[in-house]
Motif scaffolding. Structure first.
Motif, short mmCIF file in Angstrom:
data_model
loop_
_atom_site.label_atom_id
_atom_site.label_comp_id
_atom_site.label_asym_id
_atom_site.label_seq_id
_atom_site.Cartn_x
_atom_site.Cartn_y
_atom_site.Cartn_z
N SER A 1 0.93 -0.90 0.09
CA SER A 1 -0.15 -0.04 -0.07
C SER A 1 0.91 1.34 -0.03
N ILE A 2 0.45 2.22 -0.55
CA ILE A 2 1.10 3.52 -0.45
C ILE A 2 -0.02 4.53 0.42
N ILE A 3 0.62 5.20 1.35
CA ILE A 3 -0.35 6.10 2.23
C ILE A 3 0.42 7.59 1.88
N ILE A 4 -0.56 8.35 1.61
CA ILE A 4 -0.08 9.64 1.11
C ILE A 4 -0.77 10.68 1.99
N GLY A 5 0.12 11.59 2.82
CA GLY A 5 -0.22 12.23 3.67
C GLY A 5 -0.58 13.79 2.96
N THR A 6 -1.68 14.40 3.32
CA THR A 6 -1.80 15.51 2.49
C THR A 6 -2.69 16.69 3.39
N TYR A 7 -2.51 17.76 2.86
CA TYR A 7 -3.44 18.84 3.59
C TYR A 7 -3.52 20.34 2.72
N ASN A 8 -4.79 20.24 2.14
CA ASN A 8 -4.90 21.80 1.20
C ASN A 8 -4.04 22.11 0.21
N GLY B 1 -7.40 17.37 7.28
CA GLY B 1 -8.45 18.09 7.54
C GLY B 1 -8.44 19.25 6.43
N SER B 2 -8.20 18.62 5.08
CA SER B 2 -8.31 19.58 4.02
C SER B 2 -9.85 19.83 3.82
N THR B 3 -10.10 20.98 2.75
CA THR B 3 -11.56 21.27 2.57
C THR B 3 -11.94 20.20 1.43
N ASP B 4 -13.25 20.58 1.10
CA ASP B 4 -14.01 19.83 0.11
C ASP B 4 -13.19 19.74 -1.42
N ASP B 5 -12.38 20.78 -1.67
CA ASP B 5 -11.70 20.90 -2.84
C ASP B 5 -10.96 19.56 -3.11
N THR B 6 -10.28 18.93 -2.00
CA THR B 6 -9.44 17.92 -2.05
C THR B 6 -10.19 16.49 -2.24
N ARG B 7 -11.39 16.66 -1.53
CA ARG B 7 -12.42 15.43 -1.62
C ARG B 7 -12.74 15.29 -3.11
N ARG B 8 -13.08 16.51 -3.69
CA ARG B 8 -13.57 16.48 -5.11
C ARG B 8 -12.54 16.03 -6.00
N MET B 9 -11.40 16.31 -5.99
CA MET B 9 -10.13 15.97 -6.80
C MET B 9 -10.02 14.56 -6.67
N LEU C 1 -8.69 3.55 -4.28
CA LEU C 1 -8.06 4.73 -3.70
C LEU C 1 -9.06 5.20 -2.66
N ILE C 2 -8.70 5.13 -1.22
CA ILE C 2 -9.29 5.52 -0.08
C ILE C 2 -8.87 6.72 0.53
N HIS C 3 -9.93 7.62 0.88
CA HIS C 3 -9.76 8.60 1.37
C HIS C 3 -10.12 8.76 2.88
N VAL C 4 -9.28 8.91 3.62
CA VAL C 4 -9.30 9.22 4.97
C VAL C 4 -9.17 10.54 5.67
N LYS D 1 -14.23 11.21 8.58
CA LYS D 1 -14.81 10.39 7.52
C LYS D 1 -13.63 9.68 6.84
N THR D 2 -14.36 8.60 6.29
CA THR D 2 -13.40 7.74 5.45
C THR D 2 -14.39 7.40 4.31
N SER D 3 -13.81 7.66 2.98
CA SER D 3 -14.73 7.38 1.78
C SER D 3 -13.70 6.82 0.98
N GLU D 4 -14.39 5.88 0.05
CA GLU D 4 -13.70 5.15 -1.21
C GLU D 4 -14.20 5.44 -2.40
#
Length: 268
Positions: free
Chosen positions: A4-11, A39-47, A59-62, A265-268
């Motif tokens: 697995s690759i875990i990618i840390g991100t923020y905004n 804790g990014s905004t919804d722009d990250t989730r949409r992308m 591709l799992i978004h935590v 939240k966690t989404s796939e």
């Protein structure tokens, strides 16, 4: 071996998009990708949603609420979603060489964890890459600095893999890899560490105390860091590390489920 690759991100969706494009070109695709979002905004989730269908693996978004820099906590939450034998950690401002995952799998060994180095690329030059088709990056790309870290010579790795053995804490959390069993044995990252700095070296130290050795990924596992302003290390983290440097497990780690988990939240 699954990986697995875990990618840390923020905004920073521009950087994360470049990171995704580089993962899409891997010679060995990971079995899953988990985005650890502090804790990014919804722009990250949409992308992330836009990219999901382009990947052949999940591709799992935590996500966790933005309450300041809490990288250890979001990494542990991502690890709880992880189903692979082996875990590679990068940040969302990293562009991977196309052999990056293949290289990490090649040098994975029981009894070891891996840390690597990185080249840098200026932000404005990194942004231009996304406009080019096909997407390419190398040590000859405009804006790349610390070019010595962008030279891929895998046959030299066995000679240099024990470099920095007198500096056991050397390494970067944005290019590290280890077996999931070993992460579980030390109870993951230490969530008592909040603010910038030491969440990675504190983990390295506990892996050492567990009995693991470190493989230093020189001439292999190449990555490019998109340059940004430097963060200031949180002084209390250094003090905490000094006080707990003989520990193997952390009391507030992977097995601990924070009381605020229900708000995340966690989404796939």
């Amino acid at each position: 071996m699954t990986v697995s690759i875990i990618i840390g991100t923020y905004n920073w969706i521009e950087a994360l998009s470049l990171c995704f494009e580089s993962v899409l070109q891997q010679t060995r695709m990971p079995d899953e990708i988990i985005i650890a979002d502090d804790g990014s905004t919804d722009d990250t989730r949409r992308m992330i949603d836009e990219y999901r269908n382009r990947f052949s693996c999940p591709l799992i978004h935590v996500w966790q609420e933005d309450c300041g820099y809490r990288k250890a906590r979001i990494m542990n939450k991502a690890l709880r979603e992880c189903t692979s034998d082996y875990v590679i950690f990068i940040d969302g401002d990293i562009i991977c060489d196309r052999h990056f995952v293949e290289d990490h799998c090649r040098i994975a060994r029981r009894g070891y964890f891996v840390t690597g180095s990185r080249a840098n690329i200026r932000t404005e030059d990194a942004y231009r890459l996304i406009e080019k088709k096909p997407f390419k990056i190398s040590l000859f790309t405009k804006g790349v600095e610390r070019k010595e870290n962008a030279i891929r010579l895998p046959f030299l790795f066995p000679i240099t893999r024990f470099s920095y053995r007198k500096k056991p804490l050397y390494g970067r959390g944005a290019n590290m890899a280890m077996f999931m069993d070993d992460l579980k044995a030390v109870n993951g990252l230490n969530e008592d560490i909040e603010g910038y700095g030491y969440e990675d070296v504190e983990l390295f130290n506990r892996l050492y105390n567990l009995g693991l050795k470190r493989n230093y990924a020189k001439w292999i596992c190449i990555e490019y860091h998109i340059m940004h302003r430097r963060y200031v290390v949180t002084e209390s983290n250094k003090k905490y590390f000094d006080e707990t440097k003989n520990s193997i497990t952390s009391a507030n780690g992977l097995k601990h489920i924070p009381s605020k988990e229900s708000t995340d939240k966690t989404s796939e």
